[in-house]
Design a protein around this motif. Structure first.
Motif, PDB file in Angstrom:
ATOM      1  N   TYR A 516       0.749  -1.327  -0.097  1.00 26.46           N
ATOM      2  CA  TYR A 516       0.042  -0.007  -0.079  1.00 26.46           C
ATOM      3  C   TYR A 516       0.874   1.156  -0.001  1.00 26.46           C
ATOM      4  O   TYR A 516       1.890   1.282   0.421  1.00 26.46           O
ATOM      5  CB  TYR A 516      -0.842  -0.204   1.277  1.00 26.46           C
ATOM      6  CG  TYR A 516      -1.865   1.116   1.471  1.00 26.46           C
ATOM      7  CD1 TYR A 516      -3.252   1.099   0.991  1.00 26.46           C
ATOM      8  CD2 TYR A 516      -1.650   2.209   2.018  1.00 26.46           C
ATOM      9  CE1 TYR A 516      -4.059   1.817   0.956  1.00 26.46           C
ATOM     10  CE2 TYR A 516      -2.590   3.254   2.406  1.00 26.46           C
ATOM     11  CZ  TYR A 516      -3.972   3.146   1.671  1.00 26.46           C
ATOM     12  OH  TYR A 516      -4.741   3.947   1.887  1.00 26.46           O
ATOM     13  N   GLY A 517       0.516   2.396  -0.554  1.00 27.92           N
ATOM     14  CA  GLY A 517       1.371   3.619  -0.434  1.00 27.92           C
ATOM     15  C   GLY A 517       0.051   4.642  -0.891  1.00 27.92           C
ATOM     16  O   GLY A 517      -1.233   4.330  -0.930  1.00 27.92           O
ATOM     17  N   CYS A 518       0.712   5.886  -1.033  1.00 27.70           N
ATOM     18  CA  CYS A 518      -0.068   7.009  -1.411  1.00 27.70           C
ATOM     19  C   CYS A 518       0.412   7.658  -2.923  1.00 27.70           C
ATOM     20  O   CYS A 518       1.637   7.342  -3.323  1.00 27.70           O
ATOM     21  CB  CYS A 518      -0.079   8.055  -0.543  1.00 27.70           C
ATOM     22  SG  CYS A 518       1.373   8.961   0.106  1.00 27.70           S
ATOM     23  N   ASP A 519      -0.454   8.407  -3.639  1.00 25.92           N
ATOM     24  CA  ASP A 519       0.058   8.830  -4.746  1.00 25.92           C
ATOM     25  C   ASP A 519       1.051  10.142  -4.468  1.00 25.92           C
ATOM     26  O   ASP A 519       0.842  11.054  -3.915  1.00 25.92           O
ATOM     27  CB  ASP A 519      -1.037   9.720  -5.369  1.00 25.92           C
ATOM     28  CG  ASP A 519      -1.958   8.732  -6.324  1.00 25.92           C
ATOM     29  OD1 ASP A 519      -1.348   7.387  -6.467  1.00 25.92           O
ATOM     30  OD2 ASP A 519      -3.012   8.850  -6.787  1.00 25.92           O
ATOM     31  N   ILE A 520       2.349   9.618  -4.773  1.00 29.72           N
ATOM     32  CA  ILE A 520       3.488  10.693  -4.636  1.00 29.72           C
ATOM     33  C   ILE A 520       3.305  12.066  -5.242  1.00 29.72           C
ATOM     34  O   ILE A 520       3.281  11.806  -6.498  1.00 29.72           O
ATOM     35  CB  ILE A 520       4.695  10.052  -4.635  1.00 29.72           C
ATOM     36  CG1 ILE A 520       4.830   8.757  -3.814  1.00 29.72           C
ATOM     37  CG2 ILE A 520       5.917  10.885  -4.128  1.00 29.72           C
ATOM     38  CD1 ILE A 520       4.619   8.594  -2.553  1.00 29.72           C
ATOM     39  N   GLY A 521       3.413  13.005  -4.647  1.00 28.55           N
ATOM     40  CA  GLY A 521       3.122  14.314  -5.194  1.00 28.55           C
ATOM     41  C   GLY A 521       1.932  14.908  -5.251  1.00 28.55           C
ATOM     42  O   GLY A 521       1.533  16.264  -5.539  1.00 28.55           O
ATOM     43  N   GLY A 522       0.957  13.982  -4.902  1.00 28.80           N
ATOM     44  CA  GLY A 522      -0.679  14.263  -4.791  1.00 28.80           C
ATOM     45  C   GLY A 522      -1.185  14.036  -6.242  1.00 28.80           C
ATOM     46  O   GLY A 522      -0.646  14.332  -7.281  1.00 28.80           O
TER      47      GLY A 522
END
Length: 830
Positions: A516-522
């Motif tokens: 899992y992670g998040c969209d880097i940079g938004g």
């Protein structure tokens, strides 16, 4: 309302204990010595039909659907002790006491510590709206973590949270609720007792948690779980450690998918590339080529839904030939470049879709609640649409057929399942097949994503035998980790998102979802400012999923080279990510086998240190690296708390620090504060690796901080096939014994021929240099001069500056032991 206030009668039946109260029927089972199932039914049906559980002690309607992953165990025996006012159920490790009047359930451990206590009068209720409620006592020092995908601080005391998956593009990272997932599980750990327990409420209905936000002076401080339908079906999980709770929870709902190695690489993406008027295929290939020119390692590309866009309508299972003139050729070109492409697939079909009539005749859609002959309608991209009912085995067969014919047949081995929340079906009574029993979308909405990912996984294996599937999914219910990698959805570009997304990632790790992670940079908003983007990448390289993905509102595209002054530091950060791949891949295997996360909050490893209990910014990679990224704009000094219980070494200088203190570290834009934890083993690639499809780790660096006994399992296989299931892997158990003689013992199992040819072993020791070093009792040559050491294939060297021994040798490719002697040597006396 129905309220359980007193016990009417009770009986033991088939290793279960049944309690009839004046409000409901309660069934108690000891599933294992540490997991107790407490089920309260207000209609007394007790239907066993779980899409979530992989561990049961009873027959279930979906045993065949879950297949070999589902394990059946014998329910544990317990002793019944009945007294006038209470009934005791005594298991091997846990004790349950049921107080008769007023009704109350209390759980104790072997030392008679109270782990759980119902609130009298409020314990079990069905309200006027048929919602079921369970209320539990909160005591001083209780902290709450997990709850799946949540925003805000990591510790959830005094919060109210809803489990109702939504499409929440640009959400507030601190306050928004709910996001995309439905995982009704949390960990409770007490600052005073340092004992943890887990609560898994087994339901797919919409539900909410009040963790002491509301209170009344008539009752003790309490938490409340409320669910829209079904039973109160609680799996109470004992610890006492958070690690044990997470492992036992994942034994219930499934361990993480064994993804291909490239899933840990940089996954490029942006909606921009697939929304161009034409020649999107060439634009994406140019992006990949540019990444390589800019020395940015890359292994994947997440293909947004523009590939099937026809005059503003997204028709999945079709291809816009102006944008992708030859889909099969495109995927082949991407694979030649060592990049796997994951096309976006959604579970909805527009009414104007060219396949709509054919699929309508197959009757695969969720049905209207009032008219059995109609489909339930919802809002889709481009207009009204209908939604696949994956609780119907016929739908699963048809969807798999279309997926194979129109996507996988082009050479696709990875699929991105998106917009699986089914939120836009407003009528919650819309009907689902429910594998033969009939249910509602309100009951079954969250499980659709899991079932979609399950059949996608099966389809990939059927279309491409012996290929390891890589499925990505935005939504999901408990157990989604069995099938897919996931991410925190369409986050907003902001400093707050950088900061609070970390707690979201860690909360998911505690909830069983570590890939899992998040969209880097938004994802959504204006392009990130330069400092924000650099800091986000510096943080993102440590998240298990690393993807830069955007749909910027200012007509820009977020790319690693978007800021000329910072593109080199961005590239170097991603290169460092690739150096860590041997460690991350081994940790992914550990997650698949044990349920332990790849990255963990500090309080999970250092549970005895209550100072960590509110820290949702710093985290630990595996068991060895404490990451303390800079997440505040313009920050010049970063305060870092080092948990008690061990020592720490600055990763770059190897300066030593004692735990239990807060450091004030000067930072610049290039700073990535990182500490090696004493008593740990970490792995790195010592040779340059820029692509995980085509390049292998041939030189392995093993970093050891031998302040206490420690171990780590290094894992290798081909990274892409299913051959590991039949033994085509190698595990190296690395055991470290500290002392005047540090012993590093390596034990090998498995048949896979290792690709590691050279080993560089680094041993941290600030006190002194070694007297001698041996590999399997053979002395290793000693070099006083660094240049001489670097020129040979085997030898050792001690760096006075770093307080570290460098030992290099050819990989024995067998069991071996390295001994590093730090014994005193009296040169003058000799």
């Amino acid at each position: 309302m129905k309220i359980a206030t007193s016990v009417i009668d009770s009986q033991e039946e088939n290793h279960c204990f049944l309690i009839r109260t004046n409000g409901c029927l309660v069934k108690i089972m000891f599933l294992t010595d540490e997991i107790i199932r407490i089920r309260a039914s207000f209609d007394e049906e007790f239907d066993e039909a779980s899409y979530s559980l992989v561990l049961t002690g009873w027959e279930d309607r979906f045993d065949q659907l879950i297949g070999a992953e589902r394990q059946r165990v014998d329910l544990q025996e317990f002793q019944v002790l009945e007294e006038e006012d209470k009934i005791g159920l005594i298991g091997k490790k846990l004790k349950v006491f049921l107080y008769k009047d007023p009704y109350q359930l209390v759980i104790y451990d072997q030392e008679d510590l109270v782990l759980h206590k119902d609130i009298v009068d409020l314990a079990l209720m069905e309200d006027a709206n048929k919602r079921k409620i369970h209320t539990s006592e909160i005591v001083e020092g209780d902290c709450f973590y997990g709850f799946g995908e949540k925003t805000g601080a990591i510790e959830k005391s005094h919060t109210f949270m809803v489990m109702s998956p939504r499409d929440t593009m640009g959400y507030d990272p601190k306050n928004a609720d709910s996001l995309y997932k439905h995982i009704p599980f949390y960990v409770k750990s007490n600052k005073r007792t340092k004992v943890a327990s887990g609560y898994f409420y087994h339901t797919t209905y919409e539900c909410d948690f009040d963790m002491g936000r509301s209170h009344s002076n008539y009752w003790k401080k309490h938490s409340r779980f409320r669910v829209d339908g079904g039973d109160i079906d609680l799996f109470f999980i004992a610890g006492p450690t958070i690690k044990e709770v997470v492992q036992r929870y994942t034994s219930l709902t499934g361990r993480s998918a064994m993804l291909p190695k490239y899933a840990l690489g940089y996954l490029g993406s942006s909606m921009y590339y697939s929304e161009l008027a034409k020649d999107c295929d060439q634009a994406i290939i140019d992006f990949i080529d540019t990444a390589k020119e800019e020395s940015v390692p890359i292994d994947g590309f997440q293909l947004s839904s523009g590939y099937c866009n026809h005059e503003g309508q997204r028709y999945f299972f079709t291809w816009n030939k102006e944008r992708f003139k030859d889909p099969k050729g495109f995927f082949a070109e991407m694979e030649k470049r060592g990049v796997t492409t994951s096309p976006n697939v959604k579970p909805g079909i527009l009414l104007t879709h060219p396949f709509f009539q054919a699929l309508q005749e197959e009757q695969i859609f969720v049905k209207d609640s009032m008219d059995k002959g109609k489909n339930a309608l919802g809002t889709w991209w481009g207009g009204k649409g209908v939604f696949a009912d994956f609780t119907n085995p016929h739908t699963r067969r048809i969807w798999k057929k279309y997926l194979k014919e129109h996507v996988l047949s082009y050479g696709v081995t990875s699929v991105w399942n998106d917009n699986c929340e089914y939120e836009s079906i407003v009528d919650q009574d819309a009907r689902c097949f429910y594998d033969g029993k009939t249910g509602t979308i309100g009951q079954l909405r969250p499980i659709m994503a899991n079932l979609m990912c399950q059949i996608t996984t099966e389809a990939i294996i059927e279309e491409h035998p012996n290929t390891r599937p890589f499925v990505v999914c935005r939504a999901g219910h408990a157990g989604i980790q069995r099938f897919a990698q996931s991410w925190s959805g369409d986050n907003r570009t902001s400093w707050e998102s950088l900061k609070y997304n970390i707690a979201t990632v860690l909360g998911m790790a505690l909830s069983g979802v570590t890939n899992y992670g998040c969209d880097i940079g938004g994802f959504y908003g204006d392009a990130p400012e330069e400092e924000l983007f650099v800091r986000w990448v510096q943080n993102g390289i440590f998240q298990p999923r690393f993807s830069i993905h955007s749909t910027n509102t200012d007509n820009t595209v977020t790319e690693p080279w978007m800021f000329s002054a910072s593109k080199q530091r961005i590239a170097e950060a991603i290169q460092f990510r690739y150096k860590m791949i041997p460690y991350y891949y081994s940790l992914m295997v550990r997650a698949a086998e044990t349920g332990l996360p790849i990255i963990q909050p500090t309080f999970m490893k250092f549970q005895e240190d209550a100072n960590c209990y509110d820290n949702g910014i710093d985290f630990i990679v595996g068991e060895s690296l404490l990451v303390a990224n800079v997440v505040e704009k313009g920050q010049k000094v970063r305060e870092v708390y080092l948990p008690e219980g061990t020592v720490y070494y600055d990763f770059y200088s190897r300066q030593k620090y004692q735990g239990g203190q807060t450091l004030a570290i000067p930072v610049t834009i290039d700073s990535v504060p990182l500490f090696v934890i004493g008593g740990s083993v970490t792995l790195f690639a010592a040779n340059e690796v820029r692509n995980l499809h085509s390049e292998a780790v041939t030189d392995l660096e093993i970093l050891v901080a031998p302040d206490q006994a420690c171990h780590f399992t290094h894992y290798e296989d081909d990274g892409k096939s299913l051959a590991y299931k039949t033994g085509a892997y190698v595990k190296e158990e690395i055991h470290v014994e500290p002392g005047e003689q540090v012993k590093v013992t390596v034990k090998r199992t498995g048949d896979y021929p290792t690709q590691i040819e050279k080993i560089l072993l680094k041993i941290i020791n600030h006190e002194k240099a070694p007297f001698w070093v041996t590999i399997d009792d053979q002395l290793v040559p000693h070099f006083q001069h660094r240049k001489q050491f670097e020129a040979v294939k085997e030898g050792w060297y001690y760096s006075q500056t770093m307080g570290q021994v460098f030992i290099k040798y050819p990989n024995p490719k067998a069991d071996y032991q390295a001994v590093i002697s730090f014994e005193n040597f009296d040169l003058l006396g000799m």
